[in-house]
Structures are given as structure tokens and as C-alpha cells.
Design a protein around this motif. Sequence first.
Motif, PDB file in Angstrom:
ATOM      1  N   MET A 102       0.837  -1.198   0.000  1.00  0.00           N
ATOM      2  CA  MET A 102       0.000   0.000   0.000  1.00  0.00           C
ATOM      3  C   MET A 102       0.872   1.247   0.000  1.00  0.00           C
ATOM      4  SD  MET A 102      -3.117   1.149   2.483  1.00  0.00           S
ATOM      5  CE  MET A 102      -4.432   0.435   1.511  1.00  0.00           C
ATOM      6  N   THR A 103       0.658   2.097  -0.973  1.00  0.00           N
ATOM      7  CA  THR A 103       1.448   3.313  -1.098  1.00  0.00           C
ATOM      8  C   THR A 103       1.043   4.328  -0.035  1.00  0.00           C
ATOM      9  OG1 THR A 103      -0.107   4.418  -2.580  1.00  0.00           O
ATOM     10  CG2 THR A 103       1.568   2.979  -3.613  1.00  0.00           C
ATOM     11  N   VAL A 104       1.891   5.306   0.152  1.00  0.00           N
ATOM     12  CA  VAL A 104       1.577   6.396   1.081  1.00  0.00           C
ATOM     13  C   VAL A 104       0.298   7.094   0.639  1.00  0.00           C
ATOM     14  CG1 VAL A 104       2.368   8.608   1.995  1.00  0.00           C
ATOM     15  CG2 VAL A 104       3.980   6.710   1.793  1.00  0.00           C
ATOM     16  N   ASP A 105       0.170   7.366  -0.663  1.00  0.00           N
ATOM     17  CA  ASP A 105      -1.033   8.049  -1.162  1.00  0.00           C
ATOM     18  C   ASP A 105      -2.300   7.239  -0.885  1.00  0.00           C
ATOM     19  OD1 ASP A 105       0.459  10.205  -2.056  1.00  0.00           O
ATOM     20  OD2 ASP A 105       0.515   9.511  -4.136  1.00  0.00           O
ATOM     21  N   ASP A 106      -2.237   5.926  -1.117  1.00  0.00           N
ATOM     22  CA  ASP A 106      -3.404   5.078  -0.859  1.00  0.00           C
ATOM     23  C   ASP A 106      -3.733   5.036   0.632  1.00  0.00           C
ATOM     24  OD1 ASP A 106      -3.712   4.519  -3.547  1.00  0.00           O
ATOM     25  OD2 ASP A 106      -2.680   2.582  -3.441  1.00  0.00           O
ATOM     26  N   PHE A 107      -2.706   4.977   1.470  1.00  0.00           N
ATOM     27  CA  PHE A 107      -2.940   4.948   2.910  1.00  0.00           C
ATOM     28  C   PHE A 107      -3.507   6.288   3.388  1.00  0.00           C
ATOM     29  CE2 PHE A 107      -1.771   5.074   7.426  1.00  0.00           C
ATOM     30  CZ  PHE A 107      -2.346   3.882   7.853  1.00  0.00           C
ATOM     31  N   GLU A 108      -2.987   7.387   2.865  1.00  0.00           N
ATOM     32  CA  GLU A 108      -3.528   8.699   3.221  1.00  0.00           C
ATOM     33  C   GLU A 108      -4.993   8.802   2.820  1.00  0.00           C
ATOM     34  OE1 GLU A 108      -0.933  11.600   1.420  1.00  0.00           O
ATOM     35  OE2 GLU A 108       0.511  11.479   3.067  1.00  0.00           O
ATOM     36  N   ALA A 109      -5.334   8.268   1.647  1.00  0.00           N
ATOM     37  CA  ALA A 109      -6.724   8.282   1.202  1.00  0.00           C
ATOM     38  C   ALA A 109      -7.600   7.445   2.141  1.00  0.00           C
ATOM     39  CB  ALA A 109      -6.824   7.758  -0.232  1.00  0.00           C
ATOM     40  N   LEU A 110      -7.072   6.321   2.595  1.00  0.00           N
ATOM     41  CA  LEU A 110      -7.807   5.485   3.544  1.00  0.00           C
ATOM     42  C   LEU A 110      -8.031   6.238   4.854  1.00  0.00           C
ATOM     43  CD1 LEU A 110      -8.996   2.771   4.531  1.00  0.00           C
ATOM     44  CD2 LEU A 110      -6.666   2.144   5.203  1.00  0.00           C
ATOM     45  N   VAL A 111      -7.000   6.877   5.381  1.00  0.00           N
ATOM     46  CA  VAL A 111      -7.121   7.637   6.625  1.00  0.00           C
ATOM     47  C   VAL A 111      -8.171   8.744   6.465  1.00  0.00           C
ATOM     48  CG1 VAL A 111      -5.917   9.209   8.207  1.00  0.00           C
ATOM     49  CG2 VAL A 111      -4.807   7.085   7.459  1.00  0.00           C
ATOM     50  N   THR A 112      -8.141   9.446   5.352  1.00  0.00           N
ATOM     51  CA  THR A 112      -9.113  10.513   5.098  1.00  0.00           C
ATOM     52  C   THR A 112     -10.530   9.958   5.028  1.00  0.00           C
ATOM     53  OG1 THR A 112      -7.470  11.833   3.923  1.00  0.00           O
ATOM     54  CG2 THR A 112      -9.777  12.332   3.479  1.00  0.00           C
ATOM     55  N   SER A 113     -10.688   8.834   4.350  1.00  0.00           N
ATOM     56  CA  SER A 113     -11.995   8.200   4.236  1.00  0.00           C
ATOM     57  C   SER A 113     -12.534   7.783   5.607  1.00  0.00           C
ATOM     58  CB  SER A 113     -11.894   6.980   3.317  1.00  0.00           C
ATOM     59  OG  SER A 113     -13.092   6.257   3.301  1.00  0.00           O
ATOM     60  N   VAL A 114     -11.694   7.163   6.409  1.00  0.00           N
ATOM     61  CA  VAL A 114     -12.116   6.733   7.748  1.00  0.00           C
ATOM     62  C   VAL A 114     -12.434   7.957   8.609  1.00  0.00           C
ATOM     63  CG1 VAL A 114     -11.372   5.567   9.864  1.00  0.00           C
ATOM     64  CG2 VAL A 114     -10.868   4.541   7.629  1.00  0.00           C
ATOM     65  N   LEU A 115     -11.630   8.987   8.528  1.00  0.00           N
ATOM     66  CA  LEU A 115     -11.875  10.215   9.290  1.00  0.00           C
ATOM     67  C   LEU A 115     -13.227  10.814   8.907  1.00  0.00           C
ATOM     68  CD1 LEU A 115     -10.648  12.175  11.351  1.00  0.00           C
ATOM     69  CD2 LEU A 115      -9.523  13.333   9.449  1.00  0.00           C
ATOM     70  N   ASP A 116     -13.541  10.814   7.627  1.00  0.00           N
ATOM     71  CA  ASP A 116     -14.821  11.353   7.161  1.00  0.00           C
ATOM     72  C   ASP A 116     -16.011  10.553   7.672  1.00  0.00           C
ATOM     73  OD1 ASP A 116     -13.538  13.379   5.785  1.00  0.00           O
ATOM     74  OD2 ASP A 116     -13.686  12.394   3.831  1.00  0.00           O
ATOM     75  N   GLU A 117     -15.801   9.273   7.996  1.00  0.00           N
ATOM     76  CA  GLU A 117     -16.884   8.411   8.464  1.00  0.00           C
ATOM     77  C   GLU A 117     -17.109   8.471   9.974  1.00  0.00           C
ATOM     78  OE1 GLU A 117     -15.638   4.594   7.071  1.00  0.00           O
ATOM     79  OE2 GLU A 117     -16.029   5.089   4.974  1.00  0.00           O
ATOM     80  N   LEU A 118     -16.226   9.120  10.701  1.00  0.00           N
ATOM     81  CA  LEU A 118     -16.371   9.184  12.151  1.00  0.00           C
ATOM     82  C   LEU A 118     -17.596  10.021  12.522  1.00  0.00           C
ATOM     83  CD1 LEU A 118     -12.669   9.635  13.304  1.00  0.00           C
ATOM     84  CD2 LEU A 118     -14.054   7.547  13.340  1.00  0.00           C
ATOM     85  N   PRO A 119     -18.214   9.734  13.659  1.00  0.00           N
ATOM     86  CA  PRO A 119     -19.407  10.476  14.074  1.00  0.00           C
ATOM     87  C   PRO A 119     -19.128  11.969  14.225  1.00  0.00           C
ATOM     88  CG  PRO A 119     -19.067   8.545  15.483  1.00  0.00           C
ATOM     89  CD  PRO A 119     -17.851   8.687  14.618  1.00  0.00           C
ATOM     90  N   ASP A 120     -20.121  12.771  13.861  1.00  0.00           N
ATOM     91  CA  ASP A 120     -19.986  14.223  13.949  1.00  0.00           C
ATOM     92  C   ASP A 120     -19.592  14.681  15.346  1.00  0.00           C
ATOM     93  OD1 ASP A 120     -20.637  14.493  11.289  1.00  0.00           O
ATOM     94  OD2 ASP A 120     -22.736  15.040  11.668  1.00  0.00           O
ATOM     95  N   GLU A 121     -20.183  14.064  16.388  1.00  0.00           N
ATOM     96  CA  GLU A 121     -19.886  14.505  17.752  1.00  0.00           C
ATOM     97  C   GLU A 121     -18.432  14.270  18.131  1.00  0.00           C
ATOM     98  OE1 GLU A 121     -21.762  10.349  18.192  1.00  0.00           O
ATOM     99  OE2 GLU A 121     -22.202  12.150  17.034  1.00  0.00           O
ATOM    100  N   MET A 122     -17.763  13.416  17.385  1.00  0.00           N
ATOM    101  CA  MET A 122     -16.360  13.141  17.667  1.00  0.00           C
ATOM    102  C   MET A 122     -15.433  14.160  16.988  1.00  0.00           C
ATOM    103  SD  MET A 122     -14.269   9.594  17.073  1.00  0.00           S
ATOM    104  CE  MET A 122     -15.570   8.668  17.850  1.00  0.00           C
ATOM    105  N   VAL A 123     -15.816  14.624  15.810  1.00  0.00           N
ATOM    106  CA  VAL A 123     -14.903  15.469  15.043  1.00  0.00           C
ATOM    107  C   VAL A 123     -15.285  16.947  15.009  1.00  0.00           C
ATOM    108  CG1 VAL A 123     -14.093  13.585  13.585  1.00  0.00           C
ATOM    109  CG2 VAL A 123     -16.071  14.897  12.863  1.00  0.00           C
ATOM    110  N   GLU A 124     -16.515  17.281  15.357  1.00  0.00           N
ATOM    111  CA  GLU A 124     -16.932  18.675  15.214  1.00  0.00           C
ATOM    112  C   GLU A 124     -16.200  19.624  16.155  1.00  0.00           C
ATOM    113  OE1 GLU A 124     -21.039  18.301  17.862  1.00  0.00           O
ATOM    114  OE2 GLU A 124     -21.131  18.430  15.690  1.00  0.00           O
TER     115      GLU A 124
END
Length: 116
Positions: free
Chosen positions: A6-28
Amino acid sequence: MTLMEMTVDDFEALVTSVLDELPDEMVEGLDNVVFLVEDAHPEEDLLGLYEGVAITERGTYGFGELPDRIMVYRLPHVQTAATPEELRAEVRTTLVHEIAHFYGIDDEQLHELGWA
């Protein structure tokens, strides 16, 4: 593609995707925090690291402060996960854990809140 490749770019995309899926109350409430991906911690065997001052520990904090940093380390994740699903779940657990430190939440409280 195996996880070991897994490339750095692919892993960064995965991290971003997972971050976007976290509950609003956790990230707001995240303010002045950057998320970074690096291959590995230079000294310790870590999956992630929060660097900053927990919101519960801040006194006068405001304009001009350097952002807190949440590091997610790529190599330990891809080396320990056997499937893409395991990798995604481990990245989620790491993000939740490090975000919790921003809020001043310890591991026991994480379990009580259902975030771990």
C-alpha cells in the motif's frame, strides 16, 4: 495489491476516508488539529500519536498557536492487518484513540463512550 504494498497516497486516502466516516460529535470539536501520515515513529512501535495540549488542559489558547498533530503511522498498520477490512478497522481505532487524547479522554472513558 497486497497490504504490504500500500502506497503512502493510498494509505492517506484510507485515513481521510475513515476520518470522514467518524461520528460528527467526535470530530466537530476538533480545532487547530492536523492529521498526518508517516511511515513509522522513529523510536517507538506505535500505530498513532497525539502531539499537543488536550483541550481539558488548555489555559489561554488562541490565535497564532501551532496546531496539534495527530500522526497515523502507515507501516505498523499495513504490517499487522491481514485484510483491507482489518486495516480499515485498525485505522479507525487509531484515529478514535488519538482524537480522544485531544479531548482529554483516557482509554477507560473511550470504552464507556463506545468509541473503542
